[in-house]
Scaffold this active site. Structure first.
Site, PDB file in Angstrom:
ATOM      1  N   SER A  13       1.345  21.542  13.312  1.00  0.00           N
ATOM      2  CA  SER A  13      -0.462  21.771  12.918  1.00  0.00           C
ATOM      3  C   SER A  13      -1.138  20.625  13.563  1.00  0.00           C
ATOM      4  O   SER A  13      -1.472  19.043  13.196  1.00  0.00           O
ATOM      5  CB  SER A  13      -0.708  20.820  11.429  1.00  0.00           C
ATOM      6  N   HIS A  38      -0.693  25.705  14.138  1.00  0.00           N
ATOM      7  CA  HIS A  38      -1.482  26.315  12.772  1.00  0.00           C
ATOM      8  C   HIS A  38      -2.345  25.064  12.730  1.00  0.00           C
ATOM      9  O   HIS A  38      -2.543  24.529  13.646  1.00  0.00           O
ATOM     10  CB  HIS A  38      -0.576  25.224  11.822  1.00  0.00           C
ATOM     11  N   ASP A  40      -6.151  23.942  10.523  1.00  0.00           N
ATOM     12  CA  ASP A  40      -6.742  23.921   9.263  1.00  0.00           C
ATOM     13  C   ASP A  40      -8.165  24.302   9.168  1.00  0.00           C
ATOM     14  O   ASP A  40      -8.775  23.195   9.926  1.00  0.00           O
ATOM     15  CB  ASP A  40      -6.053  22.393   8.897  1.00  0.00           C
ATOM     16  N   MET A  42     -11.259  23.842   6.916  1.00  0.00           N
ATOM     17  CA  MET A  42     -11.440  23.148   5.615  1.00  0.00           C
ATOM     18  C   MET A  42     -13.462  23.668   5.248  1.00  0.00           C
ATOM     19  O   MET A  42     -13.875  22.640   6.115  1.00  0.00           O
ATOM     20  CB  MET A  42     -11.266  21.902   5.332  1.00  0.00           C
ATOM     21  N   HIS A  71      -5.505  28.616   8.640  1.00  0.00           N
ATOM     22  CA  HIS A  71      -5.454  28.177   7.381  1.00  0.00           C
ATOM     23  C   HIS A  71      -6.616  28.392   6.732  1.00  0.00           C
ATOM     24  O   HIS A  71      -7.114  26.669   7.306  1.00  0.00           O
ATOM     25  CB  HIS A  71      -4.065  27.255   7.146  1.00  0.00           C
ATOM     26  N   MET A  73      -9.135  27.051   4.193  1.00  0.00           N
ATOM     27  CA  MET A  73      -9.058  26.184   2.943  1.00  0.00           C
ATOM     28  C   MET A  73     -10.939  25.798   2.783  1.00  0.00           C
ATOM     29  O   MET A  73     -11.099  25.022   2.818  1.00  0.00           O
ATOM     30  CB  MET A  73      -8.471  25.178   2.912  1.00  0.00           C
ATOM     31  N   MET A 142       3.258  25.232  -0.507  1.00  0.00           N
ATOM     32  CA  MET A 142       2.088  24.614   0.291  1.00  0.00           C
ATOM     33  C   MET A 142       3.567  22.890  -0.552  1.00  0.00           C
ATOM     34  O   MET A 142       3.411  23.208  -1.731  1.00  0.00           O
ATOM     35  CB  MET A 142       0.695  23.915  -0.644  1.00  0.00           C
ATOM     36  N   ASP A 180       3.571  24.063   4.208  1.00  0.00           N
ATOM     37  CA  ASP A 180       2.695  23.556   5.026  1.00  0.00           C
ATOM     38  C   ASP A 180       2.679  22.847   4.001  1.00  0.00           C
ATOM     39  O   ASP A 180       2.083  22.275   2.768  1.00  0.00           O
ATOM     40  CB  ASP A 180       1.872  24.596   4.375  1.00  0.00           C
TER      41      ASP A 180
HETATM   42  C1  DX5 Z   1      -3.193  19.684   4.654  1.00  0.00           C
HETATM   43  C2  DX5 Z   1      -2.706  20.934   5.434  1.00  0.00           C
HETATM   44  C3  DX5 Z   1      -1.499  20.953   6.445  1.00  0.00           C
HETATM   45  C4  DX5 Z   1      -1.172  19.543   6.897  1.00  0.00           C
HETATM   46  C5  DX5 Z   1       0.316  19.008   7.274  1.00  0.00           C
HETATM   47  O1  DX5 Z   1      -3.991  20.289   3.714  1.00  0.00           O
HETATM   48  O2  DX5 Z   1      -3.308  22.906   4.978  1.00  0.00           O
HETATM   49  O3  DX5 Z   1      -1.381  21.636   7.227  1.00  0.00           O
HETATM   50  O4  DX5 Z   1      -1.681  19.940   8.144  1.00  0.00           O
HETATM   51  O5  DX5 Z   1       0.249  18.094   7.261  1.00  0.00           O
HETATM   52  P1  DX5 Z   1       1.486  17.140   7.214  1.00  0.00           P
HETATM   53  O6  DX5 Z   1       3.030  17.559   8.038  1.00  0.00           O
HETATM   54  O7  DX5 Z   1       0.952  16.051   8.078  1.00  0.00           O
HETATM   55  O8  DX5 Z   1       1.557  17.350   6.178  1.00  0.00           O
HETATM   56 ZN    ZN Z   2      -2.727  23.838   6.457  1.00  0.00          ZN
END
Ligand code: DX5
Ligand code: ZN
Length: 230
Positions: A13, A38, A40, A42, A71, A73, A142, A180
């Protein structure tokens, strides 16, 4: 149809990488044997944090041929699907808990040509996703509350993985089962034993300087665990 056994895949990620040097972050993880990346996204509404949009996905796309697992969010992901697909996303993951209609949004993802992903927050029952599985290419459990990297793993994700694996196998569905959040080498092994086929790893890859070595350590932790892939 069973295509044969397959090893667990690892997706670093980039949330935990140096955003000013993503090219190096990508290269180092590839050197260690990463299978995908991956990303993220947000929006400051669905989660209390803001990251990046399609332009950054496109910048990563120019640096790797590996699949990009994006991903979302995001409270209202639907208006942005085409832009993320055009930026180079291979899989677009929405949340079961987002405010757009889920069946329509999953169909809209597949209509872009991307694979459809469905993520489930820790507080949601996994069974709430089961009716949607025919529309899903990747089911993402998650392991932390979404919003931030580097959190501790919530062990209640393990029975959710096991229940998902049983459901997927019982119905013979061609679904990637992802975990994840909070994935350390120890969690990686346990998650794979509970049926996960795709592990998202942020801090455990980018938290210390030997990124390639960290990917190899995660790979070693899941060595020998094979899943039938349809
Ligand atoms: C959290 C994200 C994850 C995050 C995971 O909101 O969706 O993808 O990057 O990071 P680690 O492996 O550090 O928990
Ligand atoms: Zn994620």
């Amino acid at each position: 149809m069973v295509a044969g056994p397959s090893r667990v895949r690892l997706a670093p990620s980039l949330l935990s990488a140096d955003f000013a040097d993503l090219a190096s972050a990508v290269r180092a993880a590839e050197e260690g044997g990463a299978d995908a990346f991956h990303l993220d996204v947000m929006d400051g509404h669905f989660v209390p944090n803001i990251t990046f949009g399609p332009a950054l996905v496109a910048a990563v796309r120019r640096r790797t041929r590996l699949p990009l697992d994006v991903h979302l969010m995001v409270e209202h992901p639907r208006p942005f699907l085409a832009a993320f697909r055009a930026a180079g996303a291979d899989t677009l993951v929405i949340h079961l808990e987002c405010a757009d209609p889920i069946p329509e949004t999953l169909a809209a993802i597949r209509a872009t040509g991307a694979q459809s992903g469905l993520a489930i927050r820790p507080e949601s029952p996994i069974s709430a996703s089961f009716g949607l599985l025919p529309q899903v290419d990747e089911l993402m459990v998650m392991g932390v509350r979404p919003g931030f990297g580097g959190q501790s793993f919530l062990p209640e994700a393990l029975p959710k993985l096991a229940a998902s694996r049983a459901e997927i196998d019982h119905r013979a569905l061609p679904i990637e089962l992802a975990l994840d959040g909070g994935v350390t080498p120890e969690v990686a092994r346990s998650a794979a034993e509970h049926g996960a086929t795709f592990l998202v790893c942020g801090k455990s890859v980018y938290g210390t300087p030997d990124v390639a070595g960290n990917v190899r350590a995660l790979r070693d932790a899941t060595a020998g665990i094979l899943h039938a892939v349809r």
